[in-house]
Write a protein that holds these residues in place. Structure first.
Motif, PDB file in Angstrom:
ATOM      1  N   LYS A  17       0.819  -1.216   0.000  1.00 34.85           N
ATOM      2  CA  LYS A  17       0.000   0.000   0.000  1.00 34.85           C
ATOM      3  C   LYS A  17       0.853   1.267   0.000  1.00 34.85           C
ATOM      4  O   LYS A  17       0.616   2.209   0.750  1.00 34.85           O
ATOM      5  CB  LYS A  17      -0.972  -0.015   1.176  1.00 34.85           C
ATOM      6  CG  LYS A  17      -1.976  -1.152   1.101  1.00 34.85           C
ATOM      7  CD  LYS A  17      -2.873  -1.186   2.317  1.00 34.85           C
ATOM      8  CE  LYS A  17      -3.921  -2.255   2.238  1.00 34.85           C
ATOM      9  NZ  LYS A  17      -3.497  -3.597   2.072  1.00 34.85           N
ATOM     10  N   SER A  19       2.197   4.336  -2.419  1.00 36.22           N
ATOM     11  CA  SER A  19       1.910   5.023  -3.672  1.00 36.22           C
ATOM     12  C   SER A  19       3.192   5.226  -4.473  1.00 36.22           C
ATOM     13  O   SER A  19       4.300   5.178  -3.926  1.00 36.22           O
ATOM     14  CB  SER A  19       1.272   6.388  -3.397  1.00 36.22           C
ATOM     15  OG  SER A  19       2.226   7.263  -2.813  1.00 36.22           O
ATOM     16  N   ARG A  20       3.018   5.475  -5.756  1.00 40.17           N
ATOM     17  CA  ARG A  20       4.176   5.806  -6.600  1.00 40.17           C
ATOM     18  C   ARG A  20       4.871   7.049  -6.061  1.00 40.17           C
ATOM     19  O   ARG A  20       6.093   7.130  -6.033  1.00 40.17           O
ATOM     20  CB  ARG A  20       3.747   6.049  -8.042  1.00 40.17           C
ATOM     21  CG  ARG A  20       3.424   4.800  -8.792  1.00 40.17           C
ATOM     22  CD  ARG A  20       3.056   5.100 -10.230  1.00 40.17           C
ATOM     23  NE  ARG A  20       2.738   3.860 -10.916  1.00 40.17           N
ATOM     24  CZ  ARG A  20       2.044   3.798 -12.023  1.00 40.17           C
ATOM     25  NH1 ARG A  20       1.610   4.894 -12.602  1.00 40.17           N
ATOM     26  NH2 ARG A  20       1.795   2.626 -12.574  1.00 40.17           N
ATOM     27  N   TYR A  31       7.761  10.757  -9.495  1.00 42.10           N
ATOM     28  CA  TYR A  31       6.812   9.642  -9.427  1.00 42.10           C
ATOM     29  C   TYR A  31       6.579   8.992 -10.783  1.00 42.10           C
ATOM     30  O   TYR A  31       6.298   7.794 -10.874  1.00 42.10           O
ATOM     31  CB  TYR A  31       5.486  10.077  -8.787  1.00 42.10           C
ATOM     32  CG  TYR A  31       4.600  10.897  -9.685  1.00 42.10           C
ATOM     33  CD1 TYR A  31       3.632  10.290 -10.467  1.00 42.10           C
ATOM     34  CD2 TYR A  31       4.729  12.281  -9.757  1.00 42.10           C
ATOM     35  CE1 TYR A  31       2.825  11.030 -11.302  1.00 42.10           C
ATOM     36  CE2 TYR A  31       3.924  13.033 -10.584  1.00 42.10           C
ATOM     37  CZ  TYR A  31       2.968  12.407 -11.355  1.00 42.10           C
ATOM     38  OH  TYR A  31       2.174  13.148 -12.190  1.00 42.10           O
TER      39      TYR A  31
END
Length: 81
Positions: A17, A19-20, A31
């Motif tokens: 979980k 994020s980029r 990102y």
């Protein structure tokens, strides 16, 4: 032309979980670079691959390979190739 580097980055990132954006900030890249790596459009430098592996607390070869990875379900449930 360099060889494609296969990766499991998207799977590991989703599992954890992360994020980029969070991963990118942790390893010092944009990102979009993480997205390019995940889609196989960009091969990470050795330095970047090692930073990503350290962030994920996994050996680099668990995330990146010159050979395609077997599906995780095959590895988990022991199906032979």
């Amino acid at each position: 032309m360099s060889e494609q580097v296969h990766n499991r980055l998207a799977v590991v990132r989703a599992e954890r979980k992360v994020s980029r954006q969070a991963l990118a900030e942790a390893v010092g890249v944009h990102y979009q670079t993480i997205g390019y790596i995940e889609r196989g459009q960009y091969n990470p430098s050795l330095d970047l691959a090692l930073k990503i592996a350290r962030f994920c607390e996994l050996p680099v070869e668990a995330l990146f390979s010159l050979e395609p990875f077997r599906p995780l379900t095959d590895e988990v449930y022991g199906r032979k190739q």
